[in-house]
Design an enzyme around this catalytic site. Sequence first.
Site, mmCIF file in Angstrom:
data_model
loop_
_atom_site.group_PDB
_atom_site.id
_atom_site.type_symbol
_atom_site.label_atom_id
_atom_site.label_comp_id
_atom_site.label_asym_id
_atom_site.label_seq_id
_atom_site.Cartn_x
_atom_site.Cartn_y
_atom_site.Cartn_z
ATOM 1 N N MET A 120 -30.728 -24.912 17.086
ATOM 2 C CA MET A 120 -29.404 -25.093 17.675
ATOM 3 C C MET A 120 -28.765 -26.362 17.106
ATOM 4 O O MET A 120 -29.395 -27.423 17.072
ATOM 5 C CB MET A 120 -29.495 -25.213 19.198
ATOM 6 C CG MET A 120 -29.950 -23.958 19.923
ATOM 7 S SD MET A 120 -28.908 -22.505 19.675
ATOM 8 C CE MET A 120 -27.350 -23.060 20.376
ATOM 9 N N ASP B 101 -27.169 -22.237 14.773
ATOM 10 C CA ASP B 101 -26.170 -21.739 15.719
ATOM 11 C C ASP B 101 -25.454 -22.918 16.370
ATOM 12 O O ASP B 101 -26.086 -23.744 17.024
ATOM 13 C CB ASP B 101 -26.910 -20.895 16.778
ATOM 14 C CG ASP B 101 -25.992 -20.232 17.789
ATOM 15 O OD1 ASP B 101 -24.776 -20.424 17.721
ATOM 16 O OD2 ASP B 101 -26.541 -19.514 18.649
ATOM 17 N N GLY C 12 -19.295 -22.007 23.217
ATOM 18 C CA GLY C 12 -18.758 -22.009 21.863
ATOM 19 C C GLY C 12 -17.856 -23.225 21.685
ATOM 20 O O GLY C 12 -17.500 -23.914 22.650
ATOM 21 N N SER D 199 -20.847 -14.464 16.344
ATOM 22 C CA SER D 199 -21.264 -14.487 17.750
ATOM 23 C C SER D 199 -20.134 -13.901 18.573
ATOM 24 O O SER D 199 -19.010 -14.407 18.540
ATOM 25 C CB SER D 199 -21.519 -15.922 18.185
ATOM 26 O OG SER D 199 -21.353 -16.006 19.591
ATOM 27 N N MET E 67 -26.251 -15.466 28.561
ATOM 28 C CA MET E 67 -26.403 -16.691 29.371
ATOM 29 C C MET E 67 -26.438 -16.309 30.846
ATOM 30 O O MET E 67 -25.670 -15.452 31.280
ATOM 31 C CB MET E 67 -25.226 -17.631 29.125
ATOM 32 C CG MET E 67 -25.003 -17.965 27.664
ATOM 33 S SD MET E 67 -23.718 -19.209 27.495
ATOM 34 C CE MET E 67 -23.393 -19.128 25.725
ATOM 35 N N HIS F 10 -29.667 -13.524 21.513
ATOM 36 C CA HIS F 10 -30.030 -14.930 21.778
ATOM 37 C C HIS F 10 -30.042 -15.111 23.290
ATOM 38 O O HIS F 10 -28.982 -15.160 23.926
ATOM 39 C CB HIS F 10 -28.984 -15.824 21.096
ATOM 40 C CG HIS F 10 -29.157 -17.281 21.340
ATOM 41 N ND1 HIS F 10 -28.196 -18.213 21.007
ATOM 42 C CD2 HIS F 10 -30.183 -18.001 21.887
ATOM 43 C CE1 HIS F 10 -28.613 -19.428 21.337
ATOM 44 N NE2 HIS F 10 -29.808 -19.325 21.881
ATOM 45 N N ASP G 199 -24.881 -13.551 22.593
ATOM 46 C CA ASP G 199 -25.269 -14.703 23.410
ATOM 47 C C ASP G 199 -25.359 -14.313 24.874
ATOM 48 O O ASP G 199 -24.336 -14.057 25.518
ATOM 49 C CB ASP G 199 -24.240 -15.825 23.233
ATOM 50 C CG ASP G 199 -24.352 -16.477 21.865
ATOM 51 O OD1 ASP G 199 -25.458 -16.947 21.529
ATOM 52 O OD2 ASP G 199 -23.348 -16.483 21.134
ATOM 53 N N MET H 299 -30.277 -17.124 26.454
ATOM 54 C CA MET H 299 -30.207 -18.460 27.061
ATOM 55 C C MET H 299 -30.379 -18.243 28.561
ATOM 56 O O MET H 299 -29.441 -18.350 29.356
ATOM 57 C CB MET H 299 -28.860 -19.118 26.711
ATOM 58 C CG MET H 299 -28.810 -19.599 25.272
ATOM 59 S SD MET H 299 -27.143 -19.842 24.644
ATOM 60 C CE MET H 299 -26.776 -18.177 24.102
ATOM 61 N N HIS I 135 -24.474 -11.295 16.521
ATOM 62 C CA HIS I 135 -25.244 -12.253 17.333
ATOM 63 C C HIS I 135 -24.715 -12.188 18.766
ATOM 64 O O HIS I 135 -23.513 -12.380 19.005
ATOM 65 C CB HIS I 135 -25.065 -13.659 16.744
ATOM 66 C CG HIS I 135 -25.786 -14.736 17.482
ATOM 67 N ND1 HIS I 135 -27.112 -15.042 17.244
ATOM 68 C CD2 HIS I 135 -25.378 -15.600 18.447
ATOM 69 C CE1 HIS I 135 -27.482 -16.054 18.027
ATOM 70 N NE2 HIS I 135 -26.446 -16.405 18.782
HETATM 71 C C1 DX5 Z 1 -23.722 -21.444 21.977
HETATM 72 C C2 DX5 Z 1 -23.964 -20.068 21.396
HETATM 73 C C3 DX5 Z 1 -23.330 -19.858 20.095
HETATM 74 C C4 DX5 Z 1 -21.831 -19.965 20.098
HETATM 75 C C5 DX5 Z 1 -21.414 -20.502 18.774
HETATM 76 O O1 DX5 Z 1 -24.588 -21.663 23.045
HETATM 77 O O2 DX5 Z 1 -25.356 -19.824 21.246
HETATM 78 O O3 DX5 Z 1 -23.768 -18.651 19.482
HETATM 79 O O4 DX5 Z 1 -21.158 -18.769 20.313
HETATM 80 O O5 DX5 Z 1 -20.061 -20.788 18.833
HETATM 81 P P1 DX5 Z 1 -19.370 -21.776 17.788
HETATM 82 O O6 DX5 Z 1 -19.547 -21.172 16.425
HETATM 83 O O7 DX5 Z 1 -17.954 -21.795 18.228
HETATM 84 O O8 DX5 Z 1 -20.061 -23.106 17.908
HETATM 85 ZN ZN ZN Z 2 -26.123 -18.079 20.043
#
Ligand code: DX5
Ligand code: ZN
Length: 235
Positions: free
Chosen positions: A155, A190, A162, A25, A54, A83, A52, A85, A50
């Site tokens: 999730m 994830d 993260g 990610s 947001m 992904h 993310d 969000m 991947h």
């Molecule tokens: C969280 C994200 C993840 C995140 C994972 O909302 O969707 O993809 O980057 O990070 P780690 O591996 O540090 O939990």
């Molecule tokens: Zn993610």
Amino acid sequence: MSEPGSRAVATIEYLRGIRPSILPSLLLCDFANLRREVDLLEESGVDVLHLDVMDGHFVPNLTYGMPIVAALRKITSLKLDVHLMISDPAQYADQFIDAGADSITFHIEAGSGDPGPILQSIRDQGVASGLAINPATSMERLLPYVSLCDLVLVMSVPAGFGGQPFEPVALERLRQLRDRFGPDLLLEIDGGINVQTVGPATAHGADLLVAGSAVFREADYCQAMTRLRREFQRS
Ligand code: DX5
Ligand code: ZN
């Protein structure tokens, strides 16, 4: 519900062919050196990135949008797993497709309506489509739509940041989905994926394992990937 378009079928087949796979990610990567980061990941044998996205509304954090996906599309042929969000996936999904996404996953908690038409529209445009579910959301909300999905993202942390601790409820959910929907459904996990959690996650049916901190907080990405892959298990 019609079948996915041929490009989506090719992506789904590709993803089935690489499983299990660790998907870095880019949330925690060095954005000042994006090309170098991607080069290092390619050298580490990564198959899929991947991404993310947001919006500061669906989750209390803001990351990046279409321009970063488009920039990555220009510099790599790795698959781009987006992904979302965001509160309104219907409004933005097409723009992520135009930017070069190979798969798009949005949250069952986002929007108020039926996710079916969005999943179908994504597929019709040649992109694999998926639904994500947060740990606190009942599986009853997701289950009616799983047969419309190419992948389900379970999730193992609440979406948004993260570095959060792994929530074991995700493991039961993977097993439930695998038992109920069979081997073809792609299962992604994830959040909190590291050397301790890769084994249980793959043993419970995870195909695609997203890792942020476990890769980007390490000095050597190649070593980090190798250590994670060593933990793959099959039940
Ligand atoms: C969280 C994200 C993840 C995140 C994972 O909302 O969707 O993809 O980057 O990070 P780690 O591996 O540090 O939990
Ligand atoms: Zn993610």
